[in-house]
Scaffold this motif. Structure first.
Motif, PDB file in Angstrom:
ATOM      1  N   CYS A   1      10.906 -29.746 -12.376  1.00 25.49           N
ATOM      2  CA  CYS A   1      10.081 -29.540 -11.185  1.00 25.49           C
ATOM      3  C   CYS A   1      10.896 -28.911 -10.053  1.00 25.49           C
ATOM      4  N   ALA A   2      12.201 -29.197 -10.042  1.00 28.89           N
ATOM      5  CA  ALA A   2      13.046 -28.644  -8.983  1.00 28.89           C
ATOM      6  C   ALA A   2      13.156 -27.132  -9.067  1.00 28.89           C
ATOM      7  N   SER A   3      12.898 -26.555 -10.249  1.00 27.83           N
ATOM      8  CA  SER A   3      13.014 -25.105 -10.417  1.00 27.83           C
ATOM      9  C   SER A   3      11.699 -24.371 -10.167  1.00 27.83           C
ATOM     10  N   ILE A   4      10.619 -25.103  -9.939  1.00 25.35           N
ATOM     11  CA  ILE A   4       9.322 -24.479  -9.673  1.00 25.35           C
ATOM     12  C   ILE A   4       9.215 -24.183  -8.179  1.00 25.35           C
ATOM     13  N   PRO A   5       8.900 -22.944  -7.781  1.00 24.56           N
ATOM     14  CA  PRO A   5       8.878 -22.561  -6.363  1.00 24.56           C
ATOM     15  C   PRO A   5       8.036 -23.508  -5.514  1.00 24.56           C
ATOM     16  N   GLN A   6       8.503 -23.741  -4.312  1.00 20.80           N
ATOM     17  CA  GLN A   6       7.846 -24.667  -3.392  1.00 20.80           C
ATOM     18  C   GLN A   6       7.624 -23.979  -2.055  1.00 20.80           C
ATOM     19  N   MET A   7       6.532 -24.305  -1.405  1.00 21.91           N
ATOM     20  CA  MET A   7       6.219 -23.696  -0.113  1.00 21.91           C
ATOM     21  C   MET A   7       7.235 -24.125   0.941  1.00 21.91           C
ATOM     22  N   ASP A   8       7.677 -23.160   1.729  1.00 25.44           N
ATOM     23  CA  ASP A   8       8.583 -23.427   2.842  1.00 25.44           C
ATOM     24  C   ASP A   8       7.761 -23.467   4.124  1.00 25.44           C
ATOM     25  N   LEU A   9       7.555 -24.671   4.647  1.00 28.67           N
ATOM     26  CA  LEU A   9       6.698 -24.842   5.821  1.00 28.67           C
ATOM     27  C   LEU A   9       7.337 -24.340   7.103  1.00 28.67           C
ATOM     28  N   SER A  10       8.616 -23.960   7.056  1.00 31.22           N
ATOM     29  CA  SER A  10       9.245 -23.438   8.271  1.00 31.22           C
ATOM     30  C   SER A  10       8.610 -22.120   8.705  1.00 31.22           C
TER      31      SER A  10
ATOM     32  N   ARG B   1     -15.114 -16.436   5.843  1.00 28.81           N
ATOM     33  CA  ARG B   1     -14.281 -15.870   6.907  1.00 28.81           C
ATOM     34  C   ARG B   1     -12.969 -16.622   7.062  1.00 28.81           C
ATOM     35  N   PHE B   2     -12.860 -17.806   6.464  1.00 21.54           N
ATOM     36  CA  PHE B   2     -11.615 -18.558   6.535  1.00 21.54           C
ATOM     37  C   PHE B   2     -10.747 -18.350   5.294  1.00 21.54           C
ATOM     38  N   TRP B   3     -11.129 -17.428   4.414  1.00 18.13           N
ATOM     39  CA  TRP B   3     -10.325 -17.169   3.219  1.00 18.13           C
ATOM     40  C   TRP B   3      -8.903 -16.809   3.645  1.00 18.13           C
ATOM     41  N   PHE B   4      -7.918 -17.425   3.011  1.00 19.94           N
ATOM     42  CA  PHE B   4      -6.554 -17.343   3.524  1.00 19.94           C
ATOM     43  C   PHE B   4      -5.980 -15.928   3.499  1.00 19.94           C
ATOM     44  N   GLU B   5      -6.539 -15.027   2.701  1.00 24.67           N
ATOM     45  CA  GLU B   5      -6.034 -13.655   2.649  1.00 24.67           C
ATOM     46  C   GLU B   5      -6.686 -12.729   3.666  1.00 24.67           C
ATOM     47  N   ASN B   6      -7.685 -13.205   4.380  1.00 20.07           N
ATOM     48  CA  ASN B   6      -8.331 -12.373   5.390  1.00 20.07           C
ATOM     49  C   ASN B   6      -7.375 -12.080   6.541  1.00 20.07           C
ATOM     50  N   GLN B   7      -7.533 -10.930   7.131  1.00 24.09           N
ATOM     51  CA  GLN B   7      -6.661 -10.527   8.220  1.00 24.09           C
ATOM     52  C   GLN B   7      -6.769 -11.503   9.380  1.00 24.09           C
ATOM     53  N   GLY B   8      -5.628 -11.873   9.931  1.00 22.97           N
ATOM     54  CA  GLY B   8      -5.598 -12.762  11.082  1.00 22.97           C
ATOM     55  C   GLY B   8      -5.456 -14.230  10.745  1.00 22.97           C
ATOM     56  N   GLN B   9      -5.539 -14.591   9.477  1.00 20.67           N
ATOM     57  CA  GLN B   9      -5.407 -15.999   9.109  1.00 20.67           C
ATOM     58  C   GLN B   9      -3.943 -16.425   9.092  1.00 20.67           C
ATOM     59  N   PHE B  10      -3.105 -15.636   8.402  1.00 16.08           N
ATOM     60  CA  PHE B  10      -1.688 -15.971   8.284  1.00 16.08           C
ATOM     61  C   PHE B  10      -0.847 -14.710   8.444  1.00 16.08           C
ATOM     62  N   SER B  11       0.396 -14.917   8.799  1.00 16.72           N
ATOM     63  CA  SER B  11       1.336 -13.801   8.829  1.00 16.72           C
ATOM     64  C   SER B  11       1.731 -13.451   7.397  1.00 16.72           C
ATOM     65  N   GLN B  12       2.383 -12.304   7.215  1.00 17.93           N
ATOM     66  CA  GLN B  12       2.801 -11.901   5.882  1.00 17.93           C
ATOM     67  C   GLN B  12       3.797 -12.894   5.299  1.00 17.93           C
ATOM     68  N   ARG B  13       4.663 -13.422   6.124  1.00 17.07           N
ATOM     69  CA  ARG B  13       5.614 -14.423   5.637  1.00 17.07           C
ATOM     70  C   ARG B  13       4.893 -15.687   5.195  1.00 17.07           C
ATOM     71  N   GLN B  14       3.913 -16.117   5.985  1.00 18.03           N
ATOM     72  CA  GLN B  14       3.159 -17.313   5.629  1.00 18.03           C
ATOM     73  C   GLN B  14       2.367 -17.095   4.343  1.00 18.03           C
ATOM     74  N   LEU B  15       1.766 -15.906   4.203  1.00 19.17           N
ATOM     75  CA  LEU B  15       1.032 -15.594   2.976  1.00 19.17           C
ATOM     76  C   LEU B  15       1.945 -15.667   1.768  1.00 19.17           C
ATOM     77  N   GLY B  16       3.163 -15.173   1.930  1.00 14.49           N
ATOM     78  CA  GLY B  16       4.122 -15.239   0.838  1.00 14.49           C
ATOM     79  C   GLY B  16       4.407 -16.668   0.420  1.00 14.49           C
ATOM     80  N   GLU B  17       4.457 -17.574   1.389  1.00 19.94           N
ATOM     81  CA  GLU B  17       4.701 -18.986   1.068  1.00 19.94           C
ATOM     82  C   GLU B  17       3.487 -19.614   0.392  1.00 19.94           C
ATOM     83  N   VAL B  18       2.286 -19.291   0.874  1.00 17.05           N
ATOM     84  CA  VAL B  18       1.071 -19.834   0.265  1.00 17.05           C
ATOM     85  C   VAL B  18       0.970 -19.409  -1.189  1.00 17.05           C
ATOM     86  N   ARG B  19       1.321 -18.157  -1.471  1.00 15.88           N
ATOM     87  CA  ARG B  19       1.205 -17.632  -2.831  1.00 15.88           C
ATOM     88  C   ARG B  19       2.224 -18.221  -3.790  1.00 15.88           C
TER      89      ARG B  19
END
Length: 228
Positions: free
Chosen positions: A194-203, A141-159
């Protein structure tokens, strides 16, 4: 652990550039004779035997039943295994060890199967491991893609997070890495900075000023009411 020579981080970088070994039905003697041996040169346990015994202890059905579950035809004889276990000597050994094709242990036959195209395991183990990971994901139930865990923007950053990014962030002196770490560096998978590899934006997890203000006003009114 010698950091002067690069330490563990240099080993990780080396592994990312080393091809994996091919998989076959044979298990090294260190696991079949010396598992958990103490001292190291004494007789230890046999991992293959343990795995087979675990299956029997838990009442797992034989290999044939798992074939059917995974969409393969039920074998009526040992020769019916030829498509998945093409090596005739292996089928002969199974016929010598087991009195009936239904008696074959899952671990023994699963390891003997020919690998699926592009994979390391045969069709039965590929099917079962895939199903297991799917069920673990669906049942968490805590799987990060489950509804209510993260917003769509946050999911985009996790991915955005990849193993390449993790290694860049958590090893010393790693300035470049191929984007697909489990594949060798090459023309289609060159090492990049490494600078060219996408990084999560915690904002994406930063509370907006409006929400913070609303929460502050709520608690101000709440505790003000209590004092009143």
């Amino acid at each position: 652990y010698n950091t002067v020579q690069g330490g563990l981080d240099s080993i990780v970088r080396g592994l990312a550039s080393t091809p994996h070994e091919k998989l076959d039905r044979f298990i090294v003697s260190g696991l079949t004779k010396n598992l958990f041996a103490d001292p190291a040169d004494s007789l230890g346990l046999d991992l293959a035997a343990l795995n087979i015994q675990r299956g029997r202890d838990h009442g797992l059905p034989g290999y044939n039943a798992w074939r059917v579950l995974c969409g393969l035809p039920r074998a009526r004889s040992f020769d019916d295994l030829a498509t998945e276990i093409p090596d005739a000597s292996t089928r002969a050994k199974l016929a010598d060890l087991y009195s009936h094709v239904d008696d074959i242990d899952l671990f023994a036959a699963g390891l003997a199967e020919r690998s699926v195209p592009g994979g390391l395991l045969g069709p039965t183990f590929t099917c079962l491991i895939g199903r297991q990971f799917r069920e673990l994901r669906k049942g968490d139930r805590f799987w990060f893609e489950n509804q209510g865990q993260f917003s769509q923007r946050q999911l985009g950053e996790v991915r955005k997070v990849t193993l390449a990014r993790v290694l860049c962030d958590n090893t010393d002196d790693t300035s470049s890495m191929q984007r697909h770490v489990f594949e060798l560096p090459g023309p289609g998978n060159r090492r990049v900075s490494c600078a060219s590899i996408p990084q999560m934006d915690l904002s994406a997890w930063r509370e907006s000023a409006t929400v913070v203000g609303q929460v502050r006003d709520f608690f101000t009114d709440y505790f003000g009411g209590l004092r009143g």
